[in-house]
Design an enzyme around this catalytic site. Structure first.
Site, PDB file in Angstrom:
ATOM      1  N   GLN A 111     -18.783  44.485  55.669  1.00 23.22           N
ATOM      2  CA  GLN A 111     -18.604  44.401  54.218  1.00 23.22           C
ATOM      3  C   GLN A 111     -19.701  43.583  53.558  1.00 23.22           C
ATOM      4  OE1 GLN A 111     -14.741  42.582  54.163  1.00 23.22           O
ATOM      5  NE2 GLN A 111     -15.340  41.081  55.664  1.00 23.22           N
TER       6      GLN A 111
ATOM      7  N   HIS B 149      -1.320  32.046  47.583  1.00 24.00           N
ATOM      8  CA  HIS B 149      -1.109  31.686  48.991  1.00 24.00           C
ATOM      9  C   HIS B 149       0.222  30.996  49.233  1.00 24.00           C
ATOM     10  CE1 HIS B 149      -5.497  32.566  49.139  1.00 24.00           C
ATOM     11  NE2 HIS B 149      -5.079  33.186  50.220  1.00 24.00           N
TER      12      HIS B 149
ATOM     13  N   ASP C 272     -10.363  33.653  55.115  1.00 24.77           N
ATOM     14  CA  ASP C 272     -10.776  32.496  54.325  1.00 24.77           C
ATOM     15  C   ASP C 272      -9.999  31.229  54.682  1.00 24.77           C
ATOM     16  OD1 ASP C 272      -8.274  32.848  53.085  1.00 24.77           O
ATOM     17  OD2 ASP C 272      -9.153  34.109  51.512  1.00 24.77           O
TER      18      ASP C 272
ATOM     19  N   ASP D 104      -9.000  38.219  62.247  1.00 24.97           N
ATOM     20  CA  ASP D 104      -9.747  38.776  61.113  1.00 24.97           C
ATOM     21  C   ASP D 104     -10.946  39.535  61.654  1.00 24.97           C
ATOM     22  OD1 ASP D 104      -9.999  38.163  57.831  1.00 24.97           O
ATOM     23  OD2 ASP D 104     -11.864  38.763  58.834  1.00 24.97           O
TER      24      ASP D 104
ATOM     25  N   ASP E 217     -10.220  43.930  65.317  1.00 27.15           N
ATOM     26  CA  ASP E 217      -9.424  44.878  64.568  1.00 27.15           C
ATOM     27  C   ASP E 217      -7.952  44.574  64.828  1.00 27.15           C
ATOM     28  OD1 ASP E 217      -9.059  47.135  63.029  1.00 27.15           O
ATOM     29  OD2 ASP E 217     -10.686  48.180  64.063  1.00 27.15           O
ATOM     30  N   ALA E 218      -7.145  44.481  63.775  1.00 28.41           N
ATOM     31  CA  ALA E 218      -5.760  44.046  63.957  1.00 28.41           C
ATOM     32  C   ALA E 218      -4.951  44.998  64.841  1.00 28.41           C
ATOM     33  CB  ALA E 218      -5.082  43.887  62.595  1.00 28.41           C
TER      34      ALA E 218
ATOM     35  N   ASP F 203      -2.332  39.577  55.343  1.00 30.29           N
ATOM     36  CA  ASP F 203      -3.135  39.424  54.127  1.00 30.29           C
ATOM     37  C   ASP F 203      -4.341  40.349  54.192  1.00 30.29           C
ATOM     38  OD1 ASP F 203      -3.929  38.454  51.715  1.00 30.29           O
ATOM     39  OD2 ASP F 203      -4.718  36.557  52.462  1.00 30.29           O
TER      40      ASP F 203
END
Lengths: 528, 515
Positions: free
Chosen positions: B243, B273, B297, B317, B351-352, B370
């Protein structure tokens, strides 16, 4: 003067680097299958005489494509305890369900099972594709259900969802599509005088009602004319279906076969679950299924074996070149899981006239470093280019559920028309011509393909798909071709007049059941 | 052909050219500087480098002009056309390069340098053509006066008029058109053999046509370029294999953008959050093991670590650059209070879905999800029945999920599709929502794994130090006004991926609503 040239040169380099065509590195690849063809054509020559038998089997299966493997599967499932010999021309199982570098090189999907397809359902359950049942209906392993988006069409400079050319269709085209779809829905909902649905997979379970079978006596093109389906967009879409499954044009295909493609694809019209799709697929296509079938066989197979002649007996005798030696084998029963024209060559009695023929196909596997960029719908399992001679391509990454990273595209191009002539024309094509053809088409829809491509392998299938011509599904041809000859039982998707895994599997199981009946072995029948 | 003394009308045009050339040159420089600081941040660095490159390249051009000896006016027209093309297409070219991720910086300096050289060639040529139009004293005074005034006009007009009215793309193209027009105007007035005039005329005409065409189409592309631009100055930006990352700062407000989509604003991220994390955390007797999917983050982890009983947090992530930034860069790690360096926290980059499939460790009490909104099929996959089935397999029997689920106001069909999808897999799910000024009305889902009763976020008290959430705020968040409710619709599965389509349709109708 020189300075100005220098400046011009600099400007040209700047623009060239930014907007010009990306460099096209030398692409590697090969033309596949020529050795196999050479082996196959060896049996055109005179067969050596039968010698004293060296091997004896209760059952011999020749050809380990889907039909032959299904026959072996049915024998194993019934707990068959006799001796079984398996012989295959190629170096591995699979026939046209071949794969290359992780991508399909031939047949690459199956559909969910119809209620009539009992053998196929049991097989899918045995292979772990059907993972359970809910209110009598199969539940499929989510990992093998074709992920969305299933299909996209490139037309007018962009990719749109689905295969119907929405961008170009006029209200009249849409109206004709709606009318055709309504007709297909009626075909799905009705039954013939014999209580069977008119269009079913397997074909053998379809209604024999002459009213429906009459559709096989006219071409799909003539039938469409008669019904007032004049829309060029609708006719493109319908011809796409014919080329996709049969490698034939609207003129060549019978109306019965043309409608079968659409009406038999909803496996179970009474199933009101939202299934999303009825397509089941694997990154390397149906090769995963044939490998699973081969792995379940308790009998080891002879690969690279050229069967030169068969005496149908009984008992049957086979002349086989295997491991560099010619052997004569006797068997109580033989399953010839081969195309009809090969069976005709092998039988050492007057050949029957060849009535079943095949469309040649060119298939390419294009290996890419990354999933190419698209304008419009960004990804799909099957990508079709409107108006192209090819059928488009499927992406192995998409089936794995990836939307980036290395992928292999399997690109399919049927060669409709007079098969003998077309086969010769295809055989004369070089790897370079095939490679150029596929890359030209791909780069017209994915400008970055020439940058991403690492390899292009091209396969020529001389006998790709059975051609369901006018008359085939309303006459004695198919029944005659399927009838046993002595101790020999033909088994092939040809015998359904369409080329599908489901049909090949049906005929393999059916032949195995005949064999077991002949041998007096008990089994739970799944066909007939 | 030898250029004689310029006729009177021609000299007027040439003086005007000096003015135009100076204005255009500076505008191209400003376009490059603005673009670089928009896209890469650090405007001081980029403006300095660009001004330096441009001025030195002009010097090179001026020096090179001594090698041009004949046909001065024809050369002038050629150079003018070249400036028109390079300068006019500067912004589209650089935008394109950035969006495609090809060598943006190299292209930036190449175009600025090239424009500098070409503009540097022009003034000496002009002066030489005008040589006999008066004394050297007069000539230098006039030409340089016009040149500097042109620069002033450009520097005032660019930020105040041009940029607000036309945007970068069209400003760049418009000045290319002006350059080409000057070439055409000059061509009309000076005398040359017919073949030369025809050749120059064709060149100029082609440049004009190209620029006009691009200018007409520019409006269409401006929208897509908007996503490359941000309201506040970019303080840090990069592009990873996954990205585009940009961090902007305006006053007290730091914002993170991934692929142009806002991830948080420090002004109000606590609302988001706290709402995402705490309802799930207080719905289990003890949240000892917590899984975070997405959220590189570290802001969700910061909230999780407020709960003293937490023993282990696993954060999965995709992008190591994001998690690295929020672990190592001091001012960014300060936003999550060093959460990602906490010894209890394990960061996994991957990758989840494959991670869930292969996870064989102890089950989790709570999972916080998230992910970015489902705006492509790769993200849509993370909202499917298949995903929730895989998730259930790594959760404890009382496992509870807190999940962001797009906006129930802007994308209601998508929001309720997510709710229905997780419910269809047997989870007991309770939708809730919170107002987050930077995002608008935002939706979440609180869910318990299949076989467990409805989530009850009253097992324990909220931790100390929250700025937004309390029992009253939470109770209110479970109630949805009528315009946010969509009772019926499909379920998102791998084989239909309806969510991606619903989300796109929602945003499209929202946009037409806003206009």
């Amino acid at each position: 003067m020189r300075r100005r040239d220098l400046l011009r040169g600099a400007a040209a380099v700047g623009f060239g680097a930014a907007c010009g065509a990306p460099p096209s590195p030398r692409v590697e690849g090969a033309l596949l299958g020529s050795e196999l063809m050479e082996r196959g054509h060896r049996l055109r020559g005179p067969a050596p005489p039968f010698a004293a038998p060296t091997d004896r089997y209760d059952v011999v299966i020749v050809g380990l494509g889907v039909a032959g493997l299904s026959a072996a599967w049915a024998l194993r499932r019934a707990g068959f305890s006799g001796t079984v010999g398996l012989f295959e021309l190629g170096d591995g199982p699979g026939g046209t369900a071949a794969a290359h570098r992780g991508a399909p090189l031939g047949a690459h999907y199956v559909t969910m099972a119809s209620p009539e397809a009992r053998a196929y359902r049991v097989m899918l359950e045995d292979l772990g594709v059907i993972v359970g049942w809910r209110s009598g209906r199969p539940l499929y392993d989510p990992a093998v259900i074709c992920p969305a988006p299933q299909e996209r069409l490139y037309d007018q400079g962009t990719w749109g969802l689905g295969l119907w050319p929405q961008g170009r269709a006029t209200p009249e085209d849409e109206a004709q599509l709606a009318a055709f779809s309504a007709y297909v829905d009626r075909c799905k909902a009705t039954v013939g005088a014999d209580g069977r649905r008119p269009f079913v997979i397997p074909v053998a379970a379809s209604s024999d009602d002459p009213e429906w079978r009459a559709l096989a006596r006219t071409s799909f093109a003539a039938w469409l004319d008669g019904q007032g389906y004049s829309s060029p967009v609708l006719r493109w879409w319908l011809e796409y279906g014919c080329r996709d499954d049969y490698g034939t044009t609207l003129d060549e295909t019978s109306a019965w076969a043309g409608l079968h493609y659409h009406a038999a694809r909803t496996p179970d019209p009474a199933d009101d679950r939202d299934l999303g799709t009825d397509l089941l697929t694997w990154p390397d296509g149906n090769n995963t299924l044939v490998r699973a079938l081969a792995a379940r066989s308790p009998w080891s197979a002879h690969y690279g074996a050229v069967v030169r002649a068969v005496d149908p007996g009984p008992p049957a005798r086979l002349q086989v070149d295997v491991a560099g030696a010619s052997r004569t084998i006797t068997a109580h029963q033989v399953v010839l899981a081969l195309p009809a024209h090969v069976i005709d060559h092998l039988l050492s009695r007057p050949a029957r006239p060849v009535v079943l023929d095949h469309a040649p196909w060119r298939v390419a596997v294009v290996s890419l470093d990354d999933v190419p960029k698209s304008r419009g719908v960004s990804a799909a399992w099957d990508s079709v280019v409107y108006g192209a001679s090819s059928l488009g391509f499927v992406s192995s990454a998409h089936v794995e559920g990836r939307f980036s990273g290395p992928t292999a595209l399997s690109w399919y191009e049927p060669w409709p028309g007079a098969p003998g002539e077309r086969r010769r024309a295809l055989a004369a094509q070089t790897w370079e011509e095939g490679c150029d053809r596929v890359l030209t088409e791909l780069s017209s829809v994915h400008p970055d393909v020439r940058r991403l491509v690492t390899r292009v392998d091209v396969m020529h299938w001389g006998h790709g798909t059975t051609r369901p011509l006018v008359g085939l599904h309303d006459g004695p041809t198919l029944g005659m071709a399927a009838a046993p000859i002595g101790a020999v039982h033909p088994a092939h998707t040809d015998l359904s007049g369409v080329s599908l895994f489901e049909e090949a599997s049906y005929h393999g199981v059916r032949a195995a059941e005949r064999v077991m009946s002949e041998l007096g072995v008990g089994f739970e029948p799944l066909t007939g | 052909m030898r250029t004689s003394k310029a006729p009177a009308r021609l000299s007027t045009v040439l003086y005007a050219s000096a003015f135009v050339v100076a204005t255009c040159g500076l505008v191209y420089e400003l376009v490059a500087g603005a673009l670089a600081s928009y896209l890469l941040g650090d405007s001081i660095l980029w403006f300095s480098l660009i001004i330096g490159t441009y001025l030195s390249a002009m010097g090179v051009g001026s020096y090179l002009s001594r090698f041009i000896e004949r046909n001065l006016l024809a050369r002038f027209v050629e150079i003018e056309v070249a400036v028109a093309l390079v300068g006019g297409f500067e912004a589209p070219l650089l935008f394109g390069a950035f969006a495609r991720g090809v060598a943006f910086e190299a292209l930036l300096f190449a175009t600025v340098g090239l424009i500098g050289v070409l503009v540097g060639l022009e003034l000496p040529l002009l002066m030489r053509v005008l040589e006999r139009d008066g004394t050297l004293k007069d000539l230098v005074a006039r030409v340089l006066f016009l040149d500097y005034i042109g620069a002033l006009v450009a520097s005032v007009a660019f930020p105040l008029v041009l940029l607000p009215a036309m945007g970068l793309l069209r400003t760049s193209l418009a000045f290319g058109l002006i350059n080409a027009a000057v070439a055409g105007w000059t061509l009309l007035l000076f005398e040359a053999p017919r073949p030369v005039k025809v050749r120059l005329g064709v060149m100029t005409g082609a440049a004009l046509a190209l620029l006009l065409g691009a200018f007409a189409m520019a409006g269409k592309y401006e929208k897509s370029l908007d996503t490359l631009l941000y309201a506040d100055p970019v303080v840090w930006a990069t592009r990873t294999p996954y990205q585009r990352i940009a961090i902007t700062r305006g006053g007290q407000d730091t914002r993170l953008f991934l692929d142009g989509a806002l991830q948080f604003s420090t002004m109000d991220e606590y609302r988001y959050h706290e709402s995402l994390v705490h309802p799930a955390m207080v719905s289990v007797p003890a949240a000892r093991r917590v899984l975070v999917l997405g959220g590189g983050d570290g802001l969700a982890v910061r909230e999780i670590l407020r709960h003293a009983e937490v023993e282990a947090v696993v954060l999965v992530d995709l992008d190591p650059v994001v998690t690295g930034l929020f672990t190592e860069r001091e001012e960014l790690a300060a936003l999550n209070r060093g959460a990602l360096s906490d010894p209890r926290v394990q960061v996994v980059n991957g990758d989840a879905l494959p991670w869930l499939r292969t996870y064989a460790g102890a089950p989790f009490d709570v999972a916080i999800i998230d992910f970015p909104d489902p705006n492509d099929y790769g993200l849509g996959k993370l909202y499917t029945t298949h995903f929730y089935r895989q998730l259930a397999a790594v959760m404890a029997p009382h496992g509870t999920i807190g999940m962001q689920a797009t906006s129930p106001l802007f994308s209601p069909e998508a929001y309720w599709c997510i709710v229905r999808t997780i419910q269809s897999e047997g989870y007991a799910a309770r939708p809730y929502h919170t107002y987050v000024p930077a995002f608008g009305e935002w939706g979440f889902v609180l869910a318990t794994v299949p076989g467990h009763p409805n989530p009850t976020p009253r097992m324990r008290a909220f931790p100390d130090g929250l700025r937004y959430l309390d029992d009253n705020a939470l109770a209110a968040s479970f109630s949805f006004p009528r315009d946010m409710v969509r009772p019926d619709g499909p379920i998102n599965r791998l084989d239909n991926q309806v969510l991606v389509r619903l989300y796109a349709l929602d945003w499209r109708s929202m946009q037409s609503f806003a206009h």
